[in-house]
Design a protein around this motif. Structure first.
Motif, mmCIF file in Angstrom:
data_model
loop_
_atom_site.group_PDB
_atom_site.id
_atom_site.type_symbol
_atom_site.label_atom_id
_atom_site.label_comp_id
_atom_site.label_asym_id
_atom_site.label_seq_id
_atom_site.Cartn_x
_atom_site.Cartn_y
_atom_site.Cartn_z
ATOM 1 N N ASN A 143 20.358 9.098 25.522
ATOM 2 C CA ASN A 143 18.802 8.830 25.770
ATOM 3 C C ASN A 143 17.916 9.456 24.588
ATOM 4 N N SER A 144 18.610 10.277 23.932
ATOM 5 C CA SER A 144 18.009 11.046 22.784
ATOM 6 C C SER A 144 18.944 11.438 21.746
ATOM 7 N N GLN A 145 18.367 12.231 20.773
ATOM 8 C CA GLN A 145 19.140 12.711 19.450
ATOM 9 C C GLN A 145 19.312 14.042 19.479
ATOM 10 N N MET A 146 20.096 14.573 19.130
ATOM 11 C CA MET A 146 20.673 16.063 18.781
ATOM 12 C C MET A 146 20.227 16.241 17.326
ATOM 13 N N MET A 147 19.709 17.333 16.833
ATOM 14 C CA MET A 147 19.475 17.388 15.546
ATOM 15 C C MET A 147 20.610 18.683 15.082
ATOM 16 N N VAL A 148 21.510 18.429 13.998
ATOM 17 C CA VAL A 148 22.507 19.358 13.720
ATOM 18 C C VAL A 148 22.337 19.771 12.128
ATOM 19 N N PRO A 149 22.120 20.934 12.015
ATOM 20 C CA PRO A 149 21.981 21.230 10.378
ATOM 21 C C PRO A 149 23.049 21.226 9.588
ATOM 22 N N THR A 150 22.864 20.576 8.316
ATOM 23 C CA THR A 150 23.940 20.355 7.514
ATOM 24 C C THR A 150 24.145 21.552 6.624
ATOM 25 N N ALA A 151 25.146 21.460 5.751
ATOM 26 C CA ALA A 151 25.448 22.526 4.893
ATOM 27 C C ALA A 151 24.266 22.898 3.845
ATOM 28 N N VAL A 152 23.468 21.718 3.712
ATOM 29 C CA VAL A 152 22.478 21.904 2.533
ATOM 30 C C VAL A 152 21.128 22.348 3.371
ATOM 31 N N ASP A 197 31.134 25.684 -1.697
ATOM 32 C CA ASP A 197 30.371 24.606 -0.834
ATOM 33 C C ASP A 197 29.670 25.098 0.315
ATOM 34 N N PHE A 198 29.065 26.416 0.293
ATOM 35 C CA PHE A 198 28.132 26.842 1.293
ATOM 36 C C PHE A 198 27.169 27.821 0.448
ATOM 37 N N TYR A 199 25.890 27.246 0.426
ATOM 38 C CA TYR A 199 25.085 27.999 -0.435
ATOM 39 C C TYR A 199 23.785 28.386 0.393
ATOM 40 N N ALA A 200 23.708 29.560 0.924
ATOM 41 C CA ALA A 200 22.643 30.020 2.040
ATOM 42 C C ALA A 200 21.408 29.862 1.464
ATOM 43 N N ASP A 201 20.843 30.091 0.030
ATOM 44 C CA ASP A 201 19.688 30.134 -0.337
ATOM 45 C C ASP A 201 19.015 28.574 -0.347
ATOM 46 N N ILE A 202 20.115 27.825 -0.750
ATOM 47 C CA ILE A 202 19.552 26.253 -0.817
ATOM 48 C C ILE A 202 19.260 25.968 0.734
ATOM 49 N N MET A 203 20.008 26.291 1.493
ATOM 50 C CA MET A 203 20.012 25.898 2.942
ATOM 51 C C MET A 203 18.815 26.397 3.407
ATOM 52 N N ILE A 204 18.593 27.751 3.293
ATOM 53 C CA ILE A 204 17.058 28.239 3.693
ATOM 54 C C ILE A 204 15.902 27.252 3.175
ATOM 55 N N GLN A 205 15.996 27.082 1.794
ATOM 56 C CA GLN A 205 14.619 26.286 1.340
ATOM 57 C C GLN A 205 14.630 25.126 2.015
ATOM 58 N N ASN A 206 15.735 24.446 2.535
ATOM 59 C CA ASN A 206 15.496 23.036 3.218
ATOM 60 C C ASN A 206 15.360 23.209 4.654
ATOM 61 N N LEU A 207 16.100 24.305 5.228
ATOM 62 C CA LEU A 207 15.623 24.477 6.680
ATOM 63 C C LEU A 207 14.211 24.791 6.978
#
Ligand code: FAD
Length: 415
Positions: A105-114, A149-159
């Protein structure tokens, strides 16, 4: 010649679910498969339905599937079977130490690598992003030295865009000490964290965050190659929430899920025949009387009362296309639904809010998941079609891939 109650062809989520659910009813099951499934590529998250036909976000997957068009696989499967399939899956995953949770009955939100957030329905605890974000004030993205394939800075910008600027964000880098001069893969790091030495080093390097209950640590999909023991150890030592992201293949969590499926099939007596390609079938009087399987240069006929086709459609070679006139289903030569006209096959825009024409290609079925022709006439009465072989849906557009695979595999086993 060995005869089984059920033959399943293909070992993805659809085929393994069908085989396991059949075996649990006391049936003798033979599973024939020749290659790895898409679980090594996909996150192992069970997306049920996140977007409707017009690409509007679906809040309740269960309500969403009730209003899909008649040709959609979920409309054939029915909401009741989707619910039962989810129950079946969660019970199995829990028993094999990779518990999943979530709600229809609901969606969970999962962070992607970006750093974007992806909606899904069922996830193991390590990937249950939005469940762990509640009440947090700080997000720490944990990178790994040398990991590709995992870039913390890009990830933070999008988070920041997805979760808001009011939280504070920072990144930290862990050193595994793995040498060899090449980039690390996600599996190298997960294997390191399978060892007590790896877990000790990892948690020691993160000790400044220990006990910060208002902090969530976001890590790549590295918390061990099997089950959820590593996740539990790390989260309890850190005394705060730790969340894995989805990522590029190979997918550690997909492989964790694949491993527990295989173990459960073994425990339930399923004969798992690998490196074997089913290349054709024998038919008589509207029924399948056997399938022809090839392993190396050797061919063998397998017979059963019931056959479940789970060969993964275009993605895994179950359906092929040599020209735009007619796709081909490779085992039984079943009629394949497809959008006619080369010009209607794809959108110029890959990520548009319209489905891709080619994506709906597949076999159409009756309510029992048996194949029908373009007039709705039953083609083979003891053959059932599941997962990505089914036509009438675009799994990428609506986010329903593993959900359709799970629910159709479960239903086919009950028929
Ligand atoms: C990169 C990627 C990421 C994805 N991420 C997600 C996600 O996060 N969540 C989600 O819900 N879905 C996701 N999906 C979709 C999901 O992977 C699929 O929709 C679903 O798993 C399909 O399962 P399946 O069992 O039908 O097919 P598959 O997993 O493709 O399995 C088919 C099997 O059939 C075997 N086979 C094929 N032909 C034969 C033959 N002739 N004889 C014997 N064996 C044969 C293959 O070797 C394979 O084992 C993703 C897909 C991709 C490609």
């Amino acid at each position: 010649m060995k005869h089984s109650d059920v033959i399943v062809i293909g070992s993805g989520v659809a085929g393994m679910t069908a085989a396991l659910a059949s075996a649990q009813q006391g049936k003798s099951v033979t599973l024939l498969t020749y290659g790895a499934s898409s679980l090594s590529l996909n996150s192992g998250l069970i997306d049920i339905l996140a977007f409707d036909d017009e690409h509007k976000a679906v809040k309740s997957p269960l309500e969403g599937i009730k209003s899909l068009p008649a040709d959609h696989p979920y409309s054939k499967i029915g909401a009741d079977y989707v619910e039962k399939a989810v129950e079946f899956f969660c019970a199995f995953a829990k028993k094999y130490h990779l518990p999943y949770h979530g709600s229809l009955n609901s969606q969970m939100m999962v962070p992607t690598a970006v750093g974007t957030l992806k909606p899904t329905c069922l996830a193991p605890h390590s990937l249950s992003g939005s469940e762990s974000f509640v009440g947090k004030k700080k997000v720490v993205v944990v990178g790994v030295k040398g990991l590709k394939d995992f870039y913390a800075d890009i990830m933070i910008q999008n988070l920041k865009k997805a979760m808001g600027e009011e939280l504070s964000y920072e990144s930290v880098e862990i050193d595994t000490g793995i040498e060899g001069g090449r980039d690390l893969t996600i599996l190298d790091v997960a294997r390191w964290l399978d060892t007590p030495k790896g877990v000790d080093s990892f948690t020691e390097q993160l000790k400044s965050y220990k006990g910060q209950t208002e902090t969530v640590l976001i890590v790549p999909q590295i918390l061990g190659t099997s089950g959820h023991a590593c996740y539990l150890t790390v989260a309890s030592r850190m005394e705060t929430d730790v969340v894995e992201t989805t990522g590029l293949p190979p997918s550690t969590n997909g492989l964790r899920l694949q491993a527990i499926f295989r173990q459960a099939l073994k425990d339930n007596g399923v004969e798992f025949v690998e490196n074997t390609k089913v290349i054709g079938a024998r038919e008589e009087g509207g029924r399948c009387t056997g399938v022809i399987a090839q392993a190396g240069i050797r061919q063998k006929v397998y017979t059963a009362d019931k056959y479940i086709l789970a060969t993964g459609g275009f993605y895994s070679g179950g359906i092929t296309m040599r020209d735009f006139e007619q796709p081909r289903e490779e085992v039984f030569g079943l009629p394949v639904f497809f959008v006619k006209g080369e010009e209607n096959w794809s959108n110029a825009e890959l990520f548009s809010n319209k489905p891709q024409g080619y994506a709906k290609t597949g076999v159409l079925t009756d309510e029992n998941l048996r194949p029908v022709d373009e007039n709705g006439k039953l083609v083979l009465e003891n053959v059932y079609v599941v997962g990505r072989d089914l036509g009438g849906y675009d799994l990428c557009f609506e986010h329903s891939g593993n959900g359709v695979a799970l629910a159709s595999g479960y239903k086919a086993a009950q028929m």
